[in-house]
Design a protein around this motif. Structure first.
Motif, PDB file in Angstrom:
ATOM      1  N   ALA A   1       1.217  -1.271   0.037  1.00  0.00           N
ATOM      2  CA  ALA A   1      -0.189   0.502   0.285  1.00  0.00           C
ATOM      3  C   ALA A   1       1.079   1.022  -0.008  1.00  0.00           C
ATOM      4  CB  ALA A   1      -0.837  -0.317   1.073  1.00  0.00           C
ATOM      5  N   ILE A   2       1.828   1.512   0.664  1.00  0.00           N
ATOM      6  CA  ILE A   2       3.046   2.243   0.958  1.00  0.00           C
ATOM      7  C   ILE A   2       3.518   3.002  -0.244  1.00  0.00           C
ATOM      8  CG2 ILE A   2       5.427   2.833   1.642  1.00  0.00           C
ATOM      9  CD1 ILE A   2       3.694   1.639   4.248  1.00  0.00           C
ATOM     10  N   GLN A   3       3.629   1.878  -1.370  1.00  0.00           N
ATOM     11  CA  GLN A   3       4.445   1.227  -2.693  1.00  0.00           C
ATOM     12  C   GLN A   3       3.784   1.964  -3.805  1.00  0.00           C
ATOM     13  OE1 GLN A   3       4.592  -2.537  -4.304  1.00  0.00           O
ATOM     14  NE2 GLN A   3       6.276  -2.332  -5.798  1.00  0.00           N
ATOM     15  N   VAL A   4       2.301   1.380  -3.200  1.00  0.00           N
ATOM     16  CA  VAL A   4       1.163   1.986  -4.758  1.00  0.00           C
ATOM     17  C   VAL A   4       1.546   3.628  -4.271  1.00  0.00           C
ATOM     18  CG1 VAL A   4      -0.710   1.848  -5.277  1.00  0.00           C
ATOM     19  CG2 VAL A   4       0.073   0.103  -4.823  1.00  0.00           C
ATOM     20  N   GLU A   5       0.909   4.406  -3.176  1.00  0.00           N
ATOM     21  CA  GLU A   5       0.931   5.477  -2.475  1.00  0.00           C
ATOM     22  C   GLU A   5       2.413   6.679  -3.048  1.00  0.00           C
ATOM     23  OE1 GLU A   5      -1.009   8.266  -1.045  1.00  0.00           O
ATOM     24  OE2 GLU A   5      -2.152   6.802  -1.562  1.00  0.00           O
ATOM     25  N   ALA A   6       3.513   5.694  -3.121  1.00  0.00           N
ATOM     26  CA  ALA A   6       4.678   6.154  -3.612  1.00  0.00           C
ATOM     27  C   ALA A   6       4.272   6.539  -4.966  1.00  0.00           C
ATOM     28  CB  ALA A   6       5.664   5.648  -2.611  1.00  0.00           C
ATOM     29  N   GLN A   7       4.094   5.708  -5.414  1.00  0.00           N
ATOM     30  CA  GLN A   7       4.445   5.523  -6.837  1.00  0.00           C
ATOM     31  C   GLN A   7       3.279   7.001  -7.401  1.00  0.00           C
ATOM     32  OE1 GLN A   7       3.852   1.207  -7.829  1.00  0.00           O
ATOM     33  NE2 GLN A   7       5.885   1.175  -8.394  1.00  0.00           N
ATOM     34  N   ILE A   8       2.049   6.095  -6.767  1.00  0.00           N
ATOM     35  CA  ILE A   8       1.044   7.550  -7.270  1.00  0.00           C
ATOM     36  C   ILE A   8       1.598   9.260  -7.567  1.00  0.00           C
ATOM     37  CG2 ILE A   8      -1.200   8.164  -6.707  1.00  0.00           C
ATOM     38  CD1 ILE A   8      -2.103   5.061  -6.289  1.00  0.00           C
ATOM     39  N   SER A   9       2.600   9.115  -6.109  1.00  0.00           N
ATOM     40  CA  SER A   9       2.679  10.525  -6.141  1.00  0.00           C
ATOM     41  C   SER A   9       3.432  11.581  -6.321  1.00  0.00           C
ATOM     42  CB  SER A   9       3.089  11.128  -4.363  1.00  0.00           C
ATOM     43  OG  SER A   9       4.419  10.068  -4.475  1.00  0.00           O
ATOM     44  N   ILE A  10       4.044  10.146  -6.720  1.00  0.00           N
ATOM     45  CA  ILE A  10       5.309  10.668  -8.263  1.00  0.00           C
ATOM     46  C   ILE A  10       5.314  10.835  -9.536  1.00  0.00           C
ATOM     47  CG2 ILE A  10       7.675   9.969  -9.485  1.00  0.00           C
ATOM     48  CD1 ILE A  10       8.097   7.697  -6.757  1.00  0.00           C
ATOM     49  N   THR A  11       3.917   9.745 -10.286  1.00  0.00           N
ATOM     50  CA  THR A  11       3.264   9.758 -11.869  1.00  0.00           C
ATOM     51  C   THR A  11       2.123  10.393 -11.910  1.00  0.00           C
ATOM     52  OG1 THR A  11       2.097   7.980 -10.898  1.00  0.00           O
ATOM     53  CG2 THR A  11       4.036   7.196 -11.802  1.00  0.00           C
TER      54      THR A  11
END
Length: 142
Positions: A38-48
């Protein structure tokens, strides 16, 4: 002095063994891994989110998550189960740490810390649920 006897001591000891056993560790470990994802996805969303690659790419402002350009940063964020109850979320991009923490020449553009903070309540809930499930299963006679 009269002797006292504890009723149900064997069942209680067996239940405590179940709680401290492999089943509890496995359940909480799975919850921690899901939390890491969940943290991984949140970080990826914030970048993209809202980023533009190529000639029209605009770097993010200091203090804001990096704007994706090549996709290397977001694509290299991974979740690793380092130990049964230890999960690590990191990016293996060569410039990941410089963006997260900044350098003497570039201000930080954090993405991992904010993602962790945004998912804190979800992480706590996942672990609490895993522990509650283990406690519930420890009450069964299997």
């Amino acid at each position: 002095m009269a002797k006292s006897r504890m009723i149900g001591a064997k069942a209680h000891v067996a239940r405590l063994r179940k709680l401290a056993g492999e089943q509890m560790v496995r359940g909480v470990g799975k919850a921690l891994f899901a939390a890491g994802e969940a943290i991984q996805v949140e970080a990826q969303i914030s970048i993209t989110t809202g980023s533009v690659s190529g000639k029209k790419h605009v770097p993010s402002a200091p203090g804001q998550p990096p704007n994706q350009d090549t996709g290397v940063l977001a694509g290299n964020i991974e979740v690793v189960q380092a130990a049964p109850l230890v999960v690590e979320v990191s990016s293996n991009a060569p410039y990941a740490a410089a963006l997260e923490f900044g350098t003497s020449k570039v201000a930080a553009r954090p993405y991992m810390g904010p993602a962790r903070d945004a998912k804190r309540d979800e992480v706590v809930q996942l672990v609490r649920q895993a522990v509650a499930n283990a406690v519930r299963k420890s009450k069964s006679r299997d």
